[in-house]
Enzyme design. Structure first.
Site, PDB file in Angstrom:
ATOM      1  N   SER B  44       0.913  -0.977  -0.165  1.00 21.54           N
ATOM      2  CA  SER B  44      -0.114  -0.071   0.069  1.00 21.54           C
ATOM      3  C   SER B  44       0.870   1.344  -0.147  1.00 21.54           C
ATOM      4  O   SER B  44       0.464   2.375  -0.464  1.00 21.54           O
ATOM      5  CB  SER B  44      -0.969  -0.113   1.053  1.00 21.54           C
ATOM      6  OG  SER B  44      -1.652  -0.791   1.592  1.00 21.54           O
ATOM      7  N   ILE B 119      -2.217  -8.909  -1.380  1.00 23.16           N
ATOM      8  CA  ILE B 119      -1.362 -10.217  -1.603  1.00 23.16           C
ATOM      9  C   ILE B 119      -1.478 -10.822  -2.575  1.00 23.16           C
ATOM     10  O   ILE B 119      -0.323 -11.699  -3.292  1.00 23.16           O
ATOM     11  CB  ILE B 119      -1.565 -10.572  -0.250  1.00 23.16           C
ATOM     12  CG1 ILE B 119      -1.809  -9.677   0.910  1.00 23.16           C
ATOM     13  CG2 ILE B 119      -1.098 -11.763  -0.089  1.00 23.16           C
ATOM     14  CD1 ILE B 119      -2.134 -10.208   2.345  1.00 23.16           C
ATOM     15  N   SER B 120      -2.843 -11.544  -3.334  1.00 25.54           N
ATOM     16  CA  SER B 120      -2.423 -12.458  -4.644  1.00 25.54           C
ATOM     17  C   SER B 120      -1.417 -13.653  -4.750  1.00 25.54           C
ATOM     18  O   SER B 120      -0.326 -13.567  -5.482  1.00 25.54           O
ATOM     19  CB  SER B 120      -2.260 -11.717  -5.728  1.00 25.54           C
ATOM     20  OG  SER B 120      -1.767 -10.588  -5.484  1.00 25.54           O
ATOM     21  N   GLY B 169      -6.069 -19.752   7.749  1.00 25.44           N
ATOM     22  CA  GLY B 169      -5.469 -19.731   6.327  1.00 25.44           C
ATOM     23  C   GLY B 169      -4.372 -18.393   5.808  1.00 25.44           C
ATOM     24  O   GLY B 169      -4.815 -17.672   4.641  1.00 25.44           O
TER      25      GLY B 169
END
Lengths: 216, 216
Positions: B44, B119-120, B169
Site C-alpha cells: 500500500s 497480497i494475491s 489460512g
C-alpha cells in the site's frame, strides 16, 4: 500502520492522491451518468454518443455496459473457493467481487465521467447506487421510450424470445420496469419522434455543463 | 442492432470512443501495475508513493486496494437474488459482479494506470489477471520482503492473530505465498535495508518510462 522507523511510510500512507487532484488534472468532476430504461430503448446508443461528445470536449469518460462487461461473464477469476470468503475478508488476501454500481463509483472517484448503461429496472437498486456516491454525483438518465417502440426494434431478438416464453422475467414483458421518481434527466419522444442520439447526448451534456461537471 | 431508419444509430453504436483516443487525451498508456507480496511488505505504501509520483508528472493513476474497496465489503448491492443469475446473464438486465482483476482491466482500458495492491498469493490467479490484459500491459511488481520483517511490522496485527490461530489460512503462516517466476519488477532489501517508498516508486516509474507507458 507500521512505521518501522521510516517516516516516509507515514507520510506516503497518509497522503494518497486525492480525488480533487485527479479532477484538477482532468479539469472535470468525477461522476456517474446512469442510463436506465427498457431493452431496446437506446441506452447503449446514447452512451456511445455521450462518450464521443465528451471526448470531443477533451473530457475523459468510460462506458460500462453489457458490451464491455460481457467478456467477464463466464470467467471464473475468483481467487479462492467461496468457503474462504470470510477468511479473505479478514486477511484482505483477495478478492471479493464488486457490483457494477460499486465499479461505477470507483470510476467516479478516479475522476472519470462514468457512463453506466443498464436496464436496472428496480428503483431500490438504482437508489442503492445513488447512495454510494457523494451528493449530486449520480446523474440518473431515464430513457422513457414506449415499450411498443422498444419491442418493434428488438435489437437483440430478446423480446421475441420473451414473448415465446423462452426467457423468463424479462423487463417489460413478465417483469416490471419501475420508472424513476426523481431522475435528473428524462429523455422521451418529441412529437412522437425519437430524438437523434446527438440531440439526446446534447441534453445530457448541457445538464453537466450547467451543473459544473465539465470543469474542476 | 436496431437502426429504426436512423443512420445515426448505426454510426454511434459502431463508434464508441476507443482506448487509443482516451490514451491520447491523457498522454499515457493504460496498464495495470499489480503489486504482490506478503501482508506488511509495503504494498500500500508503494501504491501511494507511485500514485503521487505519477500525479506529479501529470499522469492519471488509480489505486485499487483493500483501503478503497473495503467499504463495499459488507454491502449487498446485488440487483437480484442469486437464483436469477442465469436469467440476468441472458437478458443483460443487471448486474453480475466483477473481480478486482476484471476491474483493473477496465481501468486500464479506460486509459488509466491502475495500481492494484493485493497480497494475491497464488501464481495462477495473478497469471489469470495478466491474461485479461493486452500483451505487456500487466506489470507485476513483487515486494520481495522477508517474512520476518513483515511479521515484525505487523501493521494490522494480523500476524499475531494468525500465530494465535485466530485467523486461518493466513499467507506466510499457514498458507503459501507463491513468488512470481517472471515478474517485471522485483523490489527487495539493499544491503539489508528497506529502500524508501520514493526509491521503490522511482524504480517502477523508470520501468514504465523505458517501456513507453508515460506517453501516448
Amino acid at each position: 500502520m507500521s512505521t518501522v522507523g521510516n517516516p516516509a511510510n507515514i507520510f506516503w500512507h497518509e497522503n494518497p492522491v486525492r480525488k480533487v487532484e485527479r479532477e484538477k488534472l482532468l479539469n472535470q468532476q468525477g461522476c456517474v451518468v446512469w442510463i436506465t430504461g427498457l431493452s431496446g430503448s437506446g441506452k447503449s446508443t446514447l452512451a456511445c454518443s455521450l462518450g464521443r461528445e465528451l471526448q470531443s470536449r477533451g473530457k475523459l469518460s468510460y462506458v460500462l455496459d453489457g458490451d464491455n462487461l460481457r467478456h467477464g461473464l463466464n470467467k471464473n477469476l475468483g481467487f479462492s473457493p467461496e468457503s474462504r470468503t470470510e477468511n479473505i475478508r479478514r486477511t484482505g488476501k483477495c478478492i471479493h467481487k464488486l457490483s457494477i454500481g460499486e465499479v461505477a463509483n470507483l470510476f467516479a472517484d478516479a475522476g472519470l465521467i462514468c457512463i453506466a448503461s443498464l436496464i436496472s429496472p428496480y428503483r431500490k437498486d438504482r437508489d442503492a447506487c445513488r447512495a454510494l456516491l457523494p451528493d449530486k454525483k449520480f446523474i440518473e438518465v431515464f430513457m422513457n421510450m414506449p415499450l411498443q417502440l422498444c419491442e418493434d426494434r428488438d435489437p437483440k431478438g430478446l423480446y421475441k424470445l420473451a414473448r415465446e416464453g423462452k426467457i423468463k422475467g424479462f423487463t417489460g414483458i413478465d417483469d416490471p420496469y419501475e420508472p424513476p421518481l426523481n431522475c435528473e434527466i428524462e429523455l422521451q419522444l418529441k412529437d412522437g419522434v425519437v430524438p437523434t442520439p446527438h440531440e439526446m447526448a446534447g441534453q445530457v451534456v448541457s445538464y453537466m455543463e450547467n451543473e459544473g461537471f465539465l470543469e474542476a
